[in-house]
Every structure is written in C-alpha cells, then in structure tokens.
Design an enzyme around this catalytic site. Structure first.
Site, PDB file in Angstrom:
ATOM      1  N   ASP A  81      12.968   5.009   3.277  1.00 60.55           N
ATOM      2  CA  ASP A  81      14.252   5.346   2.664  1.00 60.55           C
ATOM      3  C   ASP A  81      15.252   5.617   3.791  1.00 60.55           C
ATOM      4  O   ASP A  81      14.945   5.383   4.965  1.00 60.55           O
ATOM      5  CB  ASP A  81      14.105   6.564   1.724  1.00 60.55           C
TER       6      ASP A  81
ATOM      7  N   LYS B  15      10.235  -0.601  -1.933  1.00 58.61           N
ATOM      8  CA  LYS B  15      10.145   0.838  -1.680  1.00 58.61           C
ATOM      9  C   LYS B  15       9.429   1.538  -2.839  1.00 58.61           C
ATOM     10  O   LYS B  15       8.563   2.388  -2.626  1.00 58.61           O
ATOM     11  CB  LYS B  15      11.551   1.439  -1.482  1.00 58.61           C
TER      12      LYS B  15
END
Ligand code: SF4
Length: 250
Positions: A178, A160
C-alpha cells in the site's frame, strides 16, 4: 560605372548557447523517492531490521476490522482510497447484519450503499460488494477462494486485495504494497521501485521466510506511525542506523 557597395546584412542576434539552454532547462526533479543508487542492504542488515520489528511487536495485527475471510475481503475492497479507520466505522454496523455472501446479497445493493456511504467511491464499491458476493456463491460455494487468480477475478479485487487476504486469512507469505509499504520500501532502499509491483517483488526477494508472515504488517505500521510521509520520525525509528534515506532527520 559607379561601384555598388552592399551593406553587410545585419547579423541575427545570436543567443548565447548557454543562456538558450538555460531558458528551456527543466527544473531538476528533487531526489526524493528514487533510492536506486543507494547501497543495497546486506542479508545480515535485513535480518537485523526485521528482528528488531519482531522484538518490538511479535504479533502485529492489521487494523481493518473483520470477523472471517469474507468480511476481510469486503473490508479490503472498501479500503481502496480510504483509511482503515473510516472503513471500520462503516463496516461495524454492516458486518453485524451481513457477515456472509448470502446475507450480503439478501441485504441488497441499496442498503449496502447506505451502510458505506461515508466511504469514498461508495456507489461503485456497493455494486462490487454485491457482485463479489454473488460470484462467491455461484462459483466458489460461498467461500473465499485461496488462490491469487481466483481472488483477483472477483469484482473490485486486485493484486493488493489478493495479497492481504492470502496473508491475513490463509497465512501465506505475500506482501501487499500500500502507500505506506511503498514509501518505506523506497526510502529505506530495502526495495526501491517505481511501481507497487516492483517494491512487492523486491521485498519478497530480500525478506527471509521466517519474517514473511508478519513483514507486511510491520512495514505498514512502520510507515503509518514512524516513517510518516511528510515528517518521518527518524529520532524514534528502530532502524535509523540501517536506513539509507539521505534526508533522515537525525
Ligand atoms: S530513519 Fe527515518 S526515513 Fe529511515 S525508516 Fe526510519 S523514519 Fe523512515
């Protein structure tokens, strides 16, 4: 000889089959996240949804404060299991004194810890910030590297982090997933998936290139302010007519 009559053995009380099953049956899982069965979006629908996001907010911005790729990288590493607002509160003062790997290293782990102690997991995160600063200096000439593998090799940085940095600092068409993007991808059925990676790959597959630079922010902001976790605001949602969520509140 007297005839012995045997009494029939008492029968075991047989449990009615249906009841026996019912006794062990697990409660049905609520159909809340899996949208695998939903009708897939057509390319025209996807285009329409992102055109609406673009019209409403042509230049969406991330909410993590930073002044350069290095401070963006640090902010993302600090943001794991923390809110952007909480991270910003701590990094404003930190980045005022340390906005390069060398300055961060000079500041030292103990002082970094003091700056970020309002953020969850701050001890581990301070260690990682110092270690990644040292690695940037020793292996990348003090610059944030531009490839996924190199960014992911930094302490505290995962997929991420790499996606956010590649997208926001270097303009690459990556999709960081997310909690908000994961929820929106599943609820809308734009890209249903059990893991963030599944949702990421699904979104990358269906979102046209012309929207990919900002798609990550549009989806995050949509999840953060409209498609809320507990009570989605479907009445003010831009894509209500396209969304496949069966529990829409309108
Ligand atoms: S219609 Fe409701 S559930 Fe669907 S994306 Fe909009 S806010 Fe989320």
């Amino acid at each position: 000889m007297a005839k012995i009559t045997r009494k029939p053995a008492p029968r075991k009380a047989a449990m009615p089959k249906k009841k026996a099953k019912a006794a062990v049956a697990k409660p049905k899982a609520p159909v809340r996240t899996s949208q695998k069965a939903a009708k897939p979006w057509t390319p025209a629908e996807v285009h329409e949804a992102f055109s609406r996001f673009r019209t409403a907010n042509p230049e969406p911005k991330g909410e993590l404060e930073h002044v350069n790729p290095f401070t963006l990288l640090v902010a993302v590493v600090l943001s794991a299991q923390a809110t952007d607002a909480g991270v910003n509160k701590a990094t404003r003062a930190l980045f005022a004194v340390a906005d390069t790997p060398q300055k961060m290293l000079d500041l030292g782990e103990e002082r970094v810890r003091d700056y970020i102690k309002t953020i969850g997991l701050y001890r581990t995160k301070a260690k990682n910030v110092i270690a990644l600063s040292a690695k940037l200096l020793s292996e990348f000439g003090g610059e944030v590297p531009r490839t996924r593998a190199e960014i992911e090799s930094l302490p505290g940085a995962g997929r991420k982090t790499a996606n956010v940095v590649l997208n926001m600092a270097f303009g690459e068409h990556t999709m960081a997933v997310d909690t908000h993007v994961f929820r929106v991808g599943n609820r809308t059925a734009l890209a249903p998936g059990k893991t963030p990676l599944e949702v990421e790959l699904g979104l990358e597959k269906i979102i046209p290139a012309e929207f990919m630079l900002h798609a990550h922010h549009w989806l995050i902001l949509h999840g953060r302010y409209t498609c809320l976790a507990r009570k989605p605001r479907c009445d003010v949602c831009l894509i209500t007519d396209l969304c496949r969520w069966p529990e829409k509140t309108v």
